[in-house]
Enzyme design. Structure first.
Site, PDB file in Angstrom:
ATOM      1  N   ASP A  89       9.140  13.685  -5.776  1.00 37.34           N
ATOM      2  CA  ASP A  89       8.662  14.192  -7.074  1.00 37.34           C
ATOM      3  C   ASP A  89       8.504  13.024  -8.045  1.00 37.34           C
ATOM      4  O   ASP A  89       9.057  11.936  -7.834  1.00 37.34           O
ATOM      5  CB  ASP A  89       9.605  15.248  -7.648  1.00 37.34           C
ATOM      6  CG  ASP A  89      10.998  14.700  -8.008  1.00 37.34           C
ATOM      7  OD1 ASP A  89      11.501  13.827  -7.263  1.00 37.34           O
ATOM      8  OD2 ASP A  89      11.570  15.136  -9.017  1.00 37.34           O
ATOM      9  N   ASP A 120       8.272   4.655  -8.466  1.00 40.02           N
ATOM     10  CA  ASP A 120       9.379   5.631  -8.597  1.00 40.02           C
ATOM     11  C   ASP A 120       8.915   7.002  -8.137  1.00 40.02           C
ATOM     12  O   ASP A 120       8.413   7.779  -8.915  1.00 40.02           O
ATOM     13  CB  ASP A 120       9.830   5.655 -10.065  1.00 40.02           C
ATOM     14  CG  ASP A 120      11.018   6.559 -10.294  1.00 40.02           C
ATOM     15  OD1 ASP A 120      11.641   7.006  -9.323  1.00 40.02           O
ATOM     16  OD2 ASP A 120      11.317   6.816 -11.476  1.00 40.02           O
ATOM     17  N   GLU A 154      14.535  15.091  -7.975  1.00 34.90           N
ATOM     18  CA  GLU A 154      15.344  14.012  -8.549  1.00 34.90           C
ATOM     19  C   GLU A 154      15.067  13.871 -10.034  1.00 34.90           C
ATOM     20  O   GLU A 154      15.980  13.694 -10.838  1.00 34.90           O
ATOM     21  CB  GLU A 154      15.054  12.683  -7.831  1.00 34.90           C
ATOM     22  CG  GLU A 154      16.106  11.593  -8.094  1.00 34.90           C
ATOM     23  CD  GLU A 154      15.922  10.861  -9.405  1.00 34.90           C
ATOM     24  OE1 GLU A 154      16.898  10.276  -9.897  1.00 34.90           O
ATOM     25  OE2 GLU A 154      14.806  10.871  -9.971  1.00 34.90           O
ATOM     26  N   GLU A 155      13.790  13.971 -10.398  1.00 37.15           N
ATOM     27  CA  GLU A 155      13.418  13.733 -11.798  1.00 37.15           C
ATOM     28  C   GLU A 155      13.806  14.896 -12.715  1.00 37.15           C
ATOM     29  O   GLU A 155      13.616  14.814 -13.934  1.00 37.15           O
ATOM     30  CB  GLU A 155      11.914  13.435 -11.918  1.00 37.15           C
ATOM     31  CG  GLU A 155      11.446  12.192 -11.137  1.00 37.15           C
ATOM     32  CD  GLU A 155      11.945  10.860 -11.712  1.00 37.15           C
ATOM     33  OE1 GLU A 155      12.793  10.860 -12.609  1.00 37.15           O
ATOM     34  OE2 GLU A 155      11.468   9.808 -11.224  1.00 37.15           O
ATOM     35  N   ASP A 181      15.350   3.291  -4.647  1.00 35.92           N
ATOM     36  CA  ASP A 181      14.825   4.028  -5.795  1.00 35.92           C
ATOM     37  C   ASP A 181      15.243   3.312  -7.073  1.00 35.92           C
ATOM     38  O   ASP A 181      15.725   3.925  -8.019  1.00 35.92           O
ATOM     39  CB  ASP A 181      15.362   5.470  -5.759  1.00 35.92           C
ATOM     40  CG  ASP A 181      14.774   6.322  -6.869  1.00 35.92           C
ATOM     41  OD1 ASP A 181      13.694   5.977  -7.359  1.00 35.92           O
ATOM     42  OD2 ASP A 181      15.418   7.325  -7.243  1.00 35.92           O
TER      43      ASP A 181
HETATM   44  N1  BES Z   1      14.698   5.810  -9.897  1.00 34.23           N
HETATM   45  C1  BES Z   1      15.239   6.302 -11.125  1.00 34.23           C
HETATM   46  C2  BES Z   1      16.626   5.777 -11.417  1.00 34.23           C
HETATM   47  C3  BES Z   1      16.714   4.313 -11.671  1.00 34.23           C
HETATM   48  C4  BES Z   1      16.056   3.753 -12.742  1.00 34.23           C
HETATM   49  C5  BES Z   1      17.456   3.518 -10.836  1.00 34.23           C
HETATM   50  C6  BES Z   1      16.121   2.399 -12.970  1.00 34.23           C
HETATM   51  C7  BES Z   1      17.548   2.178 -11.067  1.00 34.23           C
HETATM   52  C8  BES Z   1      16.860   1.603 -12.131  1.00 34.23           C
HETATM   53  C9  BES Z   1      15.279   7.808 -11.090  1.00 34.23           C
HETATM   54  O1  BES Z   1      14.102   8.373 -10.547  1.00 34.23           O
HETATM   55  C10 BES Z   1      15.387   8.329 -12.497  1.00 34.23           C
HETATM   56  O2  BES Z   1      14.459   8.164 -13.242  1.00 34.23           O
HETATM   57  N2  BES Z   1      16.506   8.978 -12.843  1.00 34.23           N
HETATM   58  C11 BES Z   1      16.638   9.604 -14.108  1.00 34.23           C
HETATM   59  C12 BES Z   1      17.728  10.635 -14.063  1.00 34.23           C
HETATM   60  C13 BES Z   1      17.275  12.041 -13.849  1.00 34.23           C
HETATM   61  C14 BES Z   1      18.432  13.004 -14.020  1.00 34.23           C
HETATM   62  C15 BES Z   1      16.118  12.457 -14.670  1.00 34.23           C
HETATM   63  C16 BES Z   1      17.018   8.622 -15.169  1.00 34.23           C
HETATM   64  O3  BES Z   1      17.691   7.620 -14.895  1.00 34.23           O
HETATM   65  O4  BES Z   1      16.643   8.866 -16.323  1.00 34.23           O
HETATM   66 MN    MN Z   2      13.504   7.425  -8.855  1.00 33.81          MN
HETATM   67 MN    MN Z   3      12.574   8.337 -12.165  1.00 33.65          MN
END
Ligand code: BES
Ligand code: MN
Ligand code: MN
Length: 456
Positions: A89, A120, A154-155, A181
């Site tokens: 996603d 991502d 995940e998002e 990721d």
């Molecule tokens: N891939 C990212 C997380 C990430 C960002 C890891 C930068 C390492 C460096 C992941 O897809 C993401 O965006 N996670 C969200 C959390 C989610 C609950 C929406 C985030 O970190 O905001």
């Molecule tokens: Mn991600």
């Molecule tokens: Mn993300």
């Protein structure tokens, strides 16, 4: 050690891998928008059919929202098992007008593919599928047992993957999990990530009068929800940048001297970050370096704010309601449930009479910190060296991946290998997200090498 033939094979197929990635990137699998539900499913099916072609025993599991794709190829009772995790996603692409080319019409410019999800996480996760394909093409078998778990939520905080892990605990049993990721330290400096921040994300709604009022006729006698919201938000932080919520720092683990030294030794400078971001100053807690503040210290940010009139010109009203989305990045040993409660108690204590404040929890993630002496870390480092021609540095990341903590807690995995092939300037979640095709290629080589290093 990976056979040279396999690397040659990967190098020879470079263009085809890119073409296939472009097909994946054309699917607008935005998990948060219900109007994209069928597109999200199409992305799941795309991954599923790919796994099938690799002779993985695969299944598309329905959940309350978006499907989980799971496949395995585990012929060896006496060899290690690697679980590979990724998400198909993506984040919403808006603001659309800022994209040079449309977010779901992947376009290659100067060695980068531009599309939502390029970095991502479609482009990163897809490297494992191509690595497996190349290994199978050359050797006819994989050197270890492999399981693949790809989610579509995940998002949006992985709401249905957590229960899935619990119900499929036995099937998912593995010795290590690979998560690609995140990103390299900088473009050209690969990294192994040993920490992620957690997340508490809440919405605050302030309700005042029944409808928008003439601010001349009623101004001075009713509480203004936009003003109340501004007052509340302003009091969440102290003038020195620390967070004012009572108890917020109680569970924060102090940074140890060895770690502060290691962070200080990373090749990083504030000036280039400022230039990249287009800001004149970096802000934050005075006693911590930029690297510490962006990866290992907790934060509070207003992600969005609304209320009243924002159209052209002026309209004299007292708005009936106002609201904001607020998120906090957490570090060990903070937990979203406890932090949410502290946030709610504090906001309610700041709420004056005459308005109603409602707080809704949106999503959460626990912070992650894995030991730097995990058994498979050396294998991961060697694989990266083979793929990127350079040894990785060890870093903590400021972002969050909600499920990673449960790999430890529920699946009891000994090794969590976080190896991001992206770069900090890929623009994840931003307009013009991109992924370097060189890094895509190096990621495939590293992923293939990892399978052999873990077999050794
Ligand atoms: N891939 C990212 C997380 C990430 C960002 C890891 C930068 C390492 C460096 C992941 O897809 C993401 O965006 N996670 C969200 C959390 C989610 C609950 C929406 C985030 O970190 O905001
Ligand atoms: Mn991600
Ligand atoms: Mn993300």
């Amino acid at each position: 050690m990976i056979p040279q033939d396999t690397l040659v094979k990967i190098d020879g197929n470079r263009q085809r891998y890119v073409d296939e990635l472009l097909g994946f990137l054309r699917i607008p699998s935005v998990s948060t928008y219900s109007r994209h539900t069928s597109d999200v499913r199409r992305a799941a099916e795309w991954v599923f059919s790919h796994l099938r072609r690799l002779d993985f025993q695969s299944k598309l599991y329905e959940t309350a929202r978006h499907p989980v794709v799971y496949g395995h190829r585990c012929p060896y009772p006496d060899r290690p098992t690697l679980l590979i995790y990724g998400h198909y996603d993506v984040q919403p692409p808006e603001p659309l007008e800022e994209w040079i080319t449309a977010p779901f019409s992947p376009t290659i410019r100067d060695g980068y593919v531009y599309a939502r999800g390029a970095s991502d996480d479609k482009g990163q996760f897809f490297t494992y599928l191509k690595a497996i394909e190349a290994v199978l093409a050359v050797a006819g078998k994989l050197p270890i047992n492999v399981k693949i778990l790809v989610e579509g939520e995940e998002e949006i905080g992985s709401p249905n993957l957590a229960p899935f892990l619990k119900t499929h605990q036995k099937e998912l049993k593995a010795d290590a999990v690979a998560v690609s990721d995140g990103s390299q330290f900088t473009h050209g400096t690969p990294a192994i990530t040993y920490g992620l921040r957690g997340l508490s994300y809440l919405q605050v709604d302030v309700q005042g009068p029944r409808f928008d009022l003439h601010s001349g006729s009623f101004g001075g006698v009713v509480a203004n929800p936009a003003q109340v919201l501004a007052d509340i938000l302003a009091r969440l932080k102290n003038p020195n940048g620390t967070i004012a919520i009572p108890g917020f720092y109680d569970d924060v683990a102090a940074l140890e001297p060895w770690e502060r030294e290691a962070m200080a030794a990373l090749p990083f400078d504030d000036a280039s970050l400022k230039a990249y971001l287009g800001v004149t100053e970096l802000i934050g807690e005075a006693d911590y370096s930029t690297m510490e503040r962006k990866t290992a210290r907790p934060t509070l940010d207003i992600n969005g704010i609304w209320g009243g009139f924002s159209g052209e010109g002026a309209k004299t009203i007292i708005p009936a309601k106002a609201g904001a989305k607020v998120s906090m990045r957490l570090v060990p040993h903070q937990h979203p449930s406890a932090i949410n409660q502290l946030f709610k108690d504090f906001v309610h204590s700041l709420t004056p009479d005459g308005v109603k404040v409602q707080i809704t929890e949106l999503h959460g993630a626990d912070p992650v910190l894995v030991s730097r002496d995990q058994p498979s870390l050396q294998a991961a480092a060697k694989a990266i060296e083979i793929g990127f021609g350079k040894a990785p540095v060890f870093i903590r990341e400021g972002g969050s991946i909600p499920i990673v903590n449960l790999f430890e807690e529920v699946l009891k995995l000994d090794s969590i290998l976080m190896m991001g092939w992206g770069s900090p300037d890929d623009g994840a979640h931003s307009p013009n997200e991109r992924f370097s095709l060189d890094d895509f290629h190096r990621g495939i080589r590293s992923a293939a090498a990892l399978l052999y290093e873990l077999a050794a």
